[in-house]
Design a protein around this motif. Sequence first.
Motif, mmCIF file in Angstrom:
data_model
loop_
_atom_site.group_PDB
_atom_site.id
_atom_site.type_symbol
_atom_site.label_atom_id
_atom_site.label_comp_id
_atom_site.label_asym_id
_atom_site.label_seq_id
_atom_site.Cartn_x
_atom_site.Cartn_y
_atom_site.Cartn_z
ATOM 1 N N UNK A 1 26.874 68.805 -5.974
ATOM 2 C CA UNK A 1 27.170 69.322 -4.640
ATOM 3 C C UNK A 1 28.477 68.702 -4.176
ATOM 4 N N UNK A 2 29.283 69.541 -3.572
ATOM 5 C CA UNK A 2 30.562 69.056 -3.067
ATOM 6 C C UNK A 2 30.341 68.387 -1.707
ATOM 7 N N UNK A 3 30.881 67.202 -1.557
ATOM 8 C CA UNK A 3 30.851 66.507 -0.260
ATOM 9 C C UNK A 3 32.282 66.429 0.274
ATOM 10 N N UNK A 4 32.467 66.856 1.522
ATOM 11 C CA UNK A 4 33.821 66.989 2.082
ATOM 12 C C UNK A 4 34.505 65.622 2.214
ATOM 13 N N UNK A 5 35.799 65.658 2.456
ATOM 14 C CA UNK A 5 36.555 64.417 2.656
ATOM 15 C C UNK A 5 35.917 63.605 3.789
ATOM 16 N N UNK A 6 35.518 64.285 4.844
ATOM 17 C CA UNK A 6 34.962 63.521 5.973
ATOM 18 C C UNK A 6 33.596 62.932 5.610
ATOM 19 N N UNK B 1 30.599 57.843 3.932
ATOM 20 C CA UNK B 1 29.986 56.964 2.928
ATOM 21 C C UNK B 1 30.814 55.691 2.742
ATOM 22 N N UNK B 2 32.131 55.852 2.796
ATOM 23 C CA UNK B 2 32.998 54.669 2.638
ATOM 24 C C UNK B 2 32.717 53.668 3.758
ATOM 25 N N UNK B 3 32.638 54.163 4.989
ATOM 26 C CA UNK B 3 32.314 53.266 6.115
ATOM 27 C C UNK B 3 30.999 52.544 5.855
ATOM 28 N N UNK B 4 30.025 53.298 5.369
ATOM 29 C CA UNK B 4 28.684 52.724 5.192
ATOM 30 C C UNK B 4 28.644 51.708 4.056
ATOM 31 N N UNK B 5 29.316 52.028 2.958
ATOM 32 C CA UNK B 5 29.229 51.066 1.856
ATOM 33 C C UNK B 5 30.043 49.804 2.168
ATOM 34 N N UNK B 6 31.096 49.978 2.985
ATOM 35 C CA UNK B 6 31.859 48.788 3.417
ATOM 36 C C UNK B 6 30.973 47.871 4.261
ATOM 37 N N UNK B 7 30.173 48.486 5.100
ATOM 38 C CA UNK B 7 29.254 47.733 5.954
ATOM 39 C C UNK B 7 28.284 46.888 5.108
ATOM 40 N N UNK C 1 21.440 68.486 -1.400
ATOM 41 C CA UNK C 1 22.468 69.471 -1.029
ATOM 42 C C UNK C 1 23.262 69.154 0.222
ATOM 43 N N UNK C 2 22.886 68.129 0.980
ATOM 44 C CA UNK C 2 23.630 67.876 2.226
ATOM 45 C C UNK C 2 23.508 66.406 2.643
ATOM 46 N N UNK C 3 24.275 66.043 3.664
ATOM 47 C CA UNK C 3 24.343 64.635 4.082
ATOM 48 C C UNK C 3 23.002 64.134 4.615
ATOM 49 N N UNK C 4 22.297 64.992 5.320
ATOM 50 C CA UNK C 4 21.025 64.595 5.892
ATOM 51 C C UNK C 4 20.083 64.107 4.780
ATOM 52 N N UNK C 5 20.028 64.902 3.736
ATOM 53 C CA UNK C 5 19.201 64.565 2.578
ATOM 54 C C UNK C 5 19.744 63.331 1.852
ATOM 55 N N UNK C 6 21.074 63.280 1.762
ATOM 56 C CA UNK C 6 21.714 62.135 1.090
ATOM 57 C C UNK C 6 21.369 60.837 1.828
ATOM 58 N N UNK C 7 21.417 60.875 3.156
ATOM 59 C CA UNK C 7 21.089 59.675 3.942
ATOM 60 C C UNK C 7 19.636 59.265 3.712
ATOM 61 N N UNK C 8 18.754 60.254 3.716
ATOM 62 C CA UNK C 8 17.321 59.954 3.565
ATOM 63 C C UNK C 8 17.039 59.265 2.228
ATOM 64 N N UNK C 9 17.753 59.685 1.176
ATOM 65 C CA UNK C 9 17.540 59.079 -0.145
ATOM 66 C C UNK C 9 18.188 57.689 -0.222
ATOM 67 N N UNK C 10 19.304 57.546 0.475
ATOM 68 C CA UNK C 10 20.115 56.328 0.302
ATOM 69 C C UNK C 10 19.609 55.157 1.156
#
Length: 526
Positions: free
Chosen positions: A131-136, A141-147, A422-431
């Motif tokens: 699944x393609x995840x946009x630049x934003x 994710x970059x902000x979150x992994x930096x945290x 398929x989307x950020x909502x799902x990605x957050x729930x898994x991560x």
Amino acid sequence: MIKLIPEPYRYSLDAGTVNLMKGFSISFPEIWKDEIDDFMDFAHKLSLRSEKVSLNEINVIADETVEYEGYYIKISDNRISVRASSKTGCFYAMQSLKQLTLAYSMRIPCFTIEDKPRFSFRAFMLDVGRYFYSVSDVKKFIDLIALHKLNFLHLHLTEDQGWRVEIKKYPFLTQKSSKRSHTNFNARPHGGFYTQDDVKEIVAYAHKKHIKVIPEIDMPGHMQAALHAYPELGCFARKLPVATHWGIKHDILCGGKDEVLAFVKDVIDEITELFPDGLIHIGGDEAPKTRWQICPRCQAKIKELGLKNENELQGHFLSEVGKYISSKGYTAIMWNEDEISGKSNSDIIWMAWNVPKENHANILNEMKNGRYVINGLSEPNYLDLPYAQNTLERIYSESADFIEKNDRMIGLEAFLWTEFVPNMDNAFFKTFPRLGAFAEKAWSEEKKLDYKTFLEKIPSYEELLKMHGVTRFASVKRANPSKLLGFFEKLWWERRQLCWHGLHNLVDNAKVKKKYSEKKKKDKDR
Ligand code: ACM
Ligand code: ZN
């Protein structure tokens, strides 16, 4: 207990608090302005007043005696002193200060903290191929992994289901290979790619957050999207769609054609220009040899090089690519697949993802012989797997070391594969909250790890993530499901096996074998 994830190296607590609600002044070395700004943005979001002169002072100073990524924070009445030797150390101190500010509702107890990481390599992988995840999205994710004080972002950029990075010399890779006609989830097309300017934007953003970016061009397998645009790179120039569904595809790059190596080198030339951080992942996983076994070019190459079989040909192919990457001053990383990786150059780092017990000795031997290894074992580090399989507790508790301690094991990686995300909502729930457990294991000393304490920190951790745009988060109960819930979760996950790729491969292999073996026979008879 200190409400910080990952747990710091050492801390103590004195009486008193600093109340940042009353405002603060801050002084720092001018060259660390970006790192301080990261904290200031956060403080402004909380409506904290920063003033030239204030009752509370934050003093940030450079101190060469502090370790590279480490920092000290001393909080006393009306004063927070921060020491670091590098921008990165300062940045991590600010990440901790952000967490403490929120977790203690702006009234931070007088902690003294000494912190530094256990591993120098702490990575998160996002599969933007399926699944393609946009630049934003990637920036979020970059902000979150930096945290989480992680310092590498691995972007899985190419897949059977989509090629996601613009390569100027091969425009069809994005014009044609970045779109699939439908997906696992619905009959709508899905696609997207990063222009070279997008990539530069992502890399620059990651660098601001002290994260290096590792691009992955997976080869010779997982290449069906590229073969859709450039069929001649496969063994038989078959006309193939960009893959729509999950599953290991049998049409891979031809291992016998010199043109294929030329293509890969061209791609690497542009990738090195775009990704300056010195590491390139070249995949190497899940490359079935059904085509190579009947391909005249592959078989001729095996003969020419005096190799034993197709696996040795893959080892040779990846070694050639690895050497090219080394010649450019970069280091290659590959997925560890025992049959193949054993035949690769010793300067290619292995990312161990699927290592049956009987092969542990091989990894140990390689490390003893000097090869660097990353612990990326799918269990427990794949965050897309059901919570019932990689539970929060399991991720937290399973040893970070690969089999045994070894200084050639440079660190850990967590992975979000997106076949079914398929989307950020799902990605957050898994991560989340699994990434918190992972980060603590990657950063904190083994003797500091305490699951019970970690659980006590979860409520403030959740608040922190919410503030950083995390829209969904599994509760601790959901992340350690009961036997019954776990059973259904695994059953639901295994619906992916019902997708017809197994049957399709069987039928397709028979077709290819019939067509091209017949041709071979005819050519011979002629
Ligand atoms: C992988 O999961 N195929 C590396
Ligand atoms: Zn071939």
